[in-house]
Design an enzyme around this catalytic site. Structure first.
Site, PDB file in Angstrom:
ATOM      1  N   GLU A 194       5.846  -5.242   2.656  1.00  0.00           N
ATOM      2  CA  GLU A 194       5.327  -6.667   3.252  1.00  0.00           C
ATOM      3  C   GLU A 194       4.953  -7.992   2.359  1.00  0.00           C
ATOM      4  O   GLU A 194       5.628  -9.510   2.938  1.00  0.00           O
ATOM      5  CB  GLU A 194       3.882  -6.587   4.431  1.00  0.00           C
ATOM      6  CG  GLU A 194       3.448  -7.377   4.568  1.00  0.00           C
ATOM      7  CD  GLU A 194       2.633  -8.543   4.509  1.00  0.00           C
ATOM      8  OE1 GLU A 194       2.598  -9.963   4.709  1.00  0.00           O
ATOM      9  OE2 GLU A 194       2.348  -8.225   2.961  1.00  0.00           O
TER      10      GLU A 194
ATOM     11  N   ASP B 200       1.925  -2.020   0.073  1.00  0.00           N
ATOM     12  CA  ASP B 200       1.858  -2.835  -1.079  1.00  0.00           C
ATOM     13  C   ASP B 200       1.278  -3.341  -1.503  1.00  0.00           C
ATOM     14  O   ASP B 200       0.798  -4.599  -0.911  1.00  0.00           O
ATOM     15  CB  ASP B 200       3.657  -3.369  -1.279  1.00  0.00           C
ATOM     16  CG  ASP B 200       3.565  -4.331  -0.079  1.00  0.00           C
ATOM     17  OD1 ASP B 200       3.525  -3.800   1.142  1.00  0.00           O
ATOM     18  OD2 ASP B 200       4.270  -5.643  -0.456  1.00  0.00           O
TER      19      ASP B 200
HETATM   20  C1  LIG Z   1     -10.831 -23.797  10.123  1.00  0.00           C
HETATM   21  C2  LIG Z   1     -10.657 -23.069   8.599  1.00  0.00           C
HETATM   22  C3  LIG Z   1     -10.395 -22.142   8.775  1.00  0.00           C
HETATM   23  C4  LIG Z   1      -9.200 -21.312   7.441  1.00  0.00           C
HETATM   24  C5  LIG Z   1      -9.843 -19.827   7.524  1.00  0.00           C
HETATM   25  C6  LIG Z   1      -8.872 -19.466   6.526  1.00  0.00           C
HETATM   26  C7  LIG Z   1      -9.114 -17.824   5.849  1.00  0.00           C
HETATM   27  C8  LIG Z   1      -7.804 -17.161   4.751  1.00  0.00           C
HETATM   28  C9  LIG Z   1      -8.173 -16.407   5.405  1.00  0.00           C
HETATM   29  C10 LIG Z   1      -7.013 -15.566   5.195  1.00  0.00           C
HETATM   30  C11 LIG Z   1      -5.538 -15.601   5.474  1.00  0.00           C
HETATM   31  C12 LIG Z   1      -4.803 -15.695   5.972  1.00  0.00           C
HETATM   32  C13 LIG Z   1      -4.129 -14.383   5.261  1.00  0.00           C
HETATM   33  C14 LIG Z   1      -2.729 -13.792   6.410  1.00  0.00           C
HETATM   34  C15 LIG Z   1      -2.421 -12.659   5.737  1.00  0.00           C
HETATM   35  C16 LIG Z   1      -1.448 -13.068   4.878  1.00  0.00           C
HETATM   36  C17 LIG Z   1      -0.551 -12.368   4.017  1.00  0.00           C
HETATM   37  C18 LIG Z   1       0.701 -12.418   3.013  1.00  0.00           C
HETATM   38  O1  LIG Z   1       0.480 -13.125   2.056  1.00  0.00           O
HETATM   39  N1  LIG Z   1       2.109 -12.899   3.784  1.00  0.00           N
HETATM   40  C19 LIG Z   1       3.252 -13.588   3.201  1.00  0.00           C
HETATM   41  C20 LIG Z   1       4.379 -13.093   3.509  1.00  0.00           C
HETATM   42  C21 LIG Z   1       5.827 -13.419   2.780  1.00  0.00           C
HETATM   43  C22 LIG Z   1       6.535 -13.472   3.240  1.00  0.00           C
HETATM   44  C23 LIG Z   1       5.863 -12.724   1.484  1.00  0.00           C
HETATM   45  C24 LIG Z   1       2.622 -14.634   2.873  1.00  0.00           C
HETATM   46  O2  LIG Z   1       3.014 -15.280   2.002  1.00  0.00           O
HETATM   47  O3  LIG Z   1       2.217 -15.227   4.015  1.00  0.00           O
HETATM   48 ZN   LIG Z   2      -1.616  -8.776   3.711  1.00  0.00          ZN
HETATM   49 ZN   LIG Z   3      -0.542 -10.561   0.811  1.00  0.00          ZN
END
Ligand SMILES: CCCCCCCC/C=C\CCCCCCCC(=O)N[C@@H](CC(C)C)C(=O)O
Ligand SMILES: [Zn+2]
Ligand SMILES: [Zn+2]
Length: 510
Positions: A197, A133
């Site tokens: 997810e 999704d």
């Molecule tokens: C030292 C600094 C480094 C910073 C690096 C930042 C890089 C960021 C890149 C990606 C972000 C990570 C994302 C991880 C996956 C998140 C998936 C998501 O969106 N999940 C939802 C789940 C929720 C329960 C609906 C969320 O809101 O977290």
């Molecule tokens: Zn994701």
């Molecule tokens: Zn996401």
């Protein structure tokens, strides 16, 4: 006499300074020293993709992007698209679906669980997770249509190209290629593809994890979406670094409600519900949660890559015992690094009012906190109450969970070492570092099955690409997509390593 004393003080200070500088330099150039157990890795086969394979892969992702598997809310998903996606992967990956080595089950109508049976039953299975999704997209703000899978200047555009259809297609495509080459794994593995997810995973990953737990499955390790290979995101870090999420932040979503006195706007109350609530959320934003740099695994991340910083930052990062205060203040300056060092406060929804001359009775706001590993839901709630200090603001917890356990990441950790070795060979020797995943993933439901959960997205991300995730003009380059498949292709083969590592030699390595 006074002159003599003065000279003695100067000499002592100079001595201390020399000692201080020596310690800094010794730690910078000889530390961190970690005795790394070298394992005997088999050379994985078929690193390079043929032109025909590259074309298949690109078409596979474009087709996946064109199916708008959007999750709007827990109760509103594009179920037609989710069902179509199931048929799509069956068509595009025929070997995966017909192999005698593989069993396939569907959970919650649209989530998929594969088990690839390995030949050596003494090896504990592992698991790869991804989700099908995607979050919604507003087409009018995009340069190209978000569900068209358009290719432009070497990039494939569309919702899901980074999060998370690239990984989903990458895993299945790698397995499809391996099966075609006649590969048979030694270590069994599961592939879990969740369908919700983006809206908490209650009907997909959660159910799959519960079923595997009922079947008494224990996993050696699990790899899910997560942190990328960062390039140019941390100032002064002069090479790409792969961040492996060894834990993920907790989460607390609060609804704030103020019930005031409604009425005619010509004689408004002295304080309206909107005014009271605005002041409360403003206090939360103006008073960030405490800086926790050094109290969680984020400190180890910087120490791991200290030698990759430019001079003199290499000295600073290798000596956080002396400079952690200054480093933490520096990290607080940008949103991505700030997220690593504290519980973040995000004001996400604000609702009130129906007409310009009606004072509304109620105002509500939603605030989402991502909890640093050194804090708990309870601690954050206590701080929120103290910060708002207004009884008229009612708080209700919409959902919450504490930060996730820290997975093993030492030299004996099979999963971490397999991951690190694969990253090193696929990303041209890029160093990796354990880190805190700032977003949440479906992997949290699998905590009862393994102590070794790693959140990693095998894609190089630059600062300007960060906002494309869940944002506008999400895209992946064709080159990055090929590399992503090579990553899973090698990871699957590297996971066949014997469960007992064979010591080879000790060396100093990141
Ligand atoms: C030292 C600094 C480094 C910073 C690096 C930042 C890089 C960021 C890149 C990606 C972000 C990570 C994302 C991880 C996956 C998140 C998936 C998501 O969106 N999940 C939802 C789940 C929720 C329960 C609906 C969320 O809101 O977290
Ligand atoms: Zn994701
Ligand atoms: Zn996401």
């Amino acid at each position: 006499m006074a002159a003599l004393c003065g000279r003695a003080v100067v000499c002592s200070l100079a001595g201390l300074l020399v000692l201080f500088v020596s310690v800094l330099l010794i730690r910078t150039y000889t530390w961190p020293e970690r005795a790394v157990r070298q394992w005997h890795w088999k050379e994985p086969s078929g690193m390079e993709l043929m032109e025909e394979e590259k074309e298949q892969l690109i078409e596979a992702l474009k087709g996946a992007i064109r199916i708008p598997t959007v999750s709007f809310s827990e109760d509103k998903q594009n179920t037609t698209a989710l069902a179509e996606f199931g048929k799509y992967i069956e068509k595009v990956f025929p070997n995966v679906f017909s192999s005698k080595l593989i069993t396939h089950e569907v959970f919650g109508n649209y989530s998929h669980l594969f088990k690839v049976n390995g030949s050596d039953h003494t090896l504990q299975p592992y698991m790869l997770l991804a989700h099908l999704d995607v979050v919604p997209a507003t087409p009018e703000s995009w340069e190209v249509s978000p569900f068209s899978g358009v290719e432009q200047d070497g990039y494939i555009y569309g919702r899901g190209t980074l999060d998370d259809k690239s990984s989903l297609i990458g895993i299945l495509q790698a397995l499809e290629f391996l099966l075609k080459k006649g590969y048979k794994p030694c270590r069994s593995f599961y592939i879990g593809l969740g369908h919700d997810e983006e809206v908490f995973g209650h009907r997909g990953a959660k159910i799959m994890a519960e079923e595997l737990k009922n079947r008494k499955v224990k996993l050696a390790f699990l790899v899910d979406e997560g942190l990328p290979v960062i390039d140019g995101i941390i100032p002064g870090l002069n090479c790409p670094v792969a961040l492996i999420g060894i834990t993920e932040k907790g989460s607390l979503t609060l609804k704030l409600t103020v019930n005031g006195s409604p009425g005619h706007s010509s004689f408004p109350p002295l304080e309206s519900s909107i005014g009271i609530l605005s002041a409360a959320v403003s206090r939360l934003e103006q008073n960030p949660m405490p800086n926790k740099f050094g109290e969680g695994p984020e400190r180890a991340m910087f120490e791991h890559v200290a030698s990759k910083f430019v001079f003199p930052l290499n000295i600073v990062m290798a000596n956080l015992w002396a400079f952690s205060l200054v480093v933490s203040r520096f990290l607080a300056q940008s949103s991505s690094t700030n997220a690593m060092i504290r519980t973040t406060t995000a004001l996400t929804i604000f609702q009130s009012g129906i007409k310009s001359n009606v004072v509304p009775p109620t105002a509500t706001a939603t605030v989402n906190f991502r909890i640093h590993p050194a804090q708990t839901v309870k601690e954050v709630l206590d701080i929120v109450r103290k910060t708002i200090q207004d009884e008229r603001v009612e708080l209700s917890v919409m959902n919450s969970f504490d930060p996730l356990p820290v997975s093993s990441h030492d030299v004996e950790s099979v999963g971490y070492q397999i991951l690190q070795h694969t990253i090193h060979s696929v990303f041209s020797g890029a160093p990796s570092a354990p880190a805190v995943c700032i977003g949440n993933t479906d992997s949290r439901y699998f905590v009862p099955l393994t102590n070794n959960i790693y959140r990693f997205n095998p894609v190089i991300l630059k600062k300007e690409d960060l906002n494309r995730i869940h944002g506008l003009n999400e895209r992946i380059s064709k080159e990055a997509l090929e590399r992503l498949v090579q990553f899973y292709f090698q990871l699957i083969q590297n996971a066949d390593i014997d469960k007992i590592p064979i010591p080879h030699r000790a060396t100093h390595e990141l």
